[in-house]
Scaffold this active site. Structure first.
Site, PDB file in Angstrom:
ATOM      1  CB  SER A  65       9.496  -8.708  -1.964  1.00 39.60           C
ATOM      2  OG  SER A  65       8.405  -9.800  -1.958  1.00 39.60           O
ATOM      3  CG  HIS A  66       5.387  -5.034  -4.146  1.00 39.32           C
ATOM      4  ND1 HIS A  66       5.921  -5.499  -4.745  1.00 39.32           N
ATOM      5  CD2 HIS A  66       4.189  -4.083  -3.906  1.00 39.32           C
ATOM      6  CE1 HIS A  66       6.667  -4.217  -4.961  1.00 39.32           C
ATOM      7  NE2 HIS A  66       4.807  -3.146  -4.509  1.00 39.32           N
ATOM      8  NE  ARG A 113      -2.611   4.260   3.040  1.00 35.64           N
ATOM      9  CZ  ARG A 113      -3.065   5.114   1.738  1.00 35.64           C
ATOM     10  NH1 ARG A 113      -1.821   5.193   1.419  1.00 35.64           N
ATOM     11  NH2 ARG A 113      -3.079   6.072   2.316  1.00 35.64           N
ATOM     12  CE1 TYR A 172       1.200   5.372   4.826  1.00 34.34           C
ATOM     13  CE2 TYR A 172      -1.169   5.638   5.207  1.00 34.34           C
ATOM     14  CZ  TYR A 172       0.201   6.039   4.391  1.00 34.34           C
ATOM     15  OH  TYR A 172       0.406   7.343   3.614  1.00 34.34           O
ATOM     16  N   GLY A 216       0.803  -1.397   0.245  1.00 29.80           N
ATOM     17  CA  GLY A 216      -0.088   0.478  -0.410  1.00 29.80           C
ATOM     18  C   GLY A 216       0.477   0.714   0.040  1.00 29.80           C
ATOM     19  CB  THR A 217       2.277   2.781   1.950  1.00 33.03           C
ATOM     20  OG1 THR A 217       3.359   4.455   1.333  1.00 33.03           O
ATOM     21  CG2 THR A 217       2.984   2.943   2.725  1.00 33.03           C
TER      22      THR A 217
END
Length: 233
Positions: free
Chosen positions: A59-60, A82, A145, A6-7
């Site tokens: 990493s995602h 988030r 977040y 998300g960020t």
């Protein structure tokens, strides 16, 4: 290893805390070279293997696809979640801003894709719950977040302990201030849609019916999970 959702803010805060750097220094560098993405073809695994320890890698990927060293507790994982309403708005703006993606559909359609797990990297709901199942692991630090905006000092202290770096009280206070500056710079950057980094972003774009549908899907997919989010601050 750094995993974030998300960020991109967390990567810069982690670099700041781990290196004892300052916001101006980060502003002059390509942070993506300092924290390469594990699954991207550039710079590639060969370059990542050549990095000197301690390495910062982002990493995602879902937890199950991360290297075995992470599952075995031999490396540390920082995960940021988030609240999904703000995340889907920011994700939509991100898709529209990139020429390579060039998404031109409506937000309503994009949100439906998100709720139906039809966007890149698969289901957010599965992704976040899979990491939450490991949030008490000694080598995992699960962050939110919204807490970065609500209580940054506590988050910085958590990162300092988790990363094993040492600061005295004055240095810690200075580092918190540096992180505040960094977040202000990132959230107010002219290149970003106005307010993309704030909490409660979703209220400006969600209709009443969209919000009701989202809440229903959220309850269905997250109902058995004790993970909670702040949707307002």
């Amino acid at each position: 290893c750094l995993v974030y959702a998300g960020t991109g803010l967390l990567q810069e805060v982690v670099y700041l805390v781990s290196q004892g750097a300052d916001p101006d220094e980060i502003g002059l560098m390509n942070i993506d070279e300092q924290l390469p993405v594990l699954e991207y073809p550039q710079p590639g695994l060969d370059i990542i293997k050549e990095l000197t320890s301690p390495r910062l890698i982002k990493s995602h990927l879902p937890y199950r696809f991360l290297p075995s060293d992470l599952h075995n507790g031999n490396s540390k994982v920082i995960y940021m979640a988030r609240n999904p309403k703000d995340l889907v708005v920011s994700y939509y703006q991100f898709h529209r801003s990139l020429r390579t993606m060039s998404y031109r559909g409506t937000f309503q359609e994009f949100c439906r894709r998100f709720m139906n797990d039809k966007l890149g990297y698969g289901s957010w709901f599965e992704h976040v719950q899979e990491f939450w199942e490991h949030h008490v692991d000694a080598n995992v630090l699960f962050l939110k977040y919204e807490d970065m905006h609500k209580d940054l000092a506590t988050m910085v202290e958590q990162l300092v302990r988790f990363l094993g770096v040492s600061y005295d009280k004055a240095q810690l206070e200075s580092m918190v201030e540096h992180c505040h500056q960094l977040i202000d710079q990132c959230c107010n950057a002219e290149a970003l849609p106005v307010g993309r980094g704030r909490v409660g972003l979703w209220k400006d774009i969600f209709t009443v019916s969209m919000n009701e549908k989202f809440d229903l899907v959220y309850k269905q997919k997250m109902g058995k999970c004790d993970l909670t989010f702040d949707f307002y601050l």
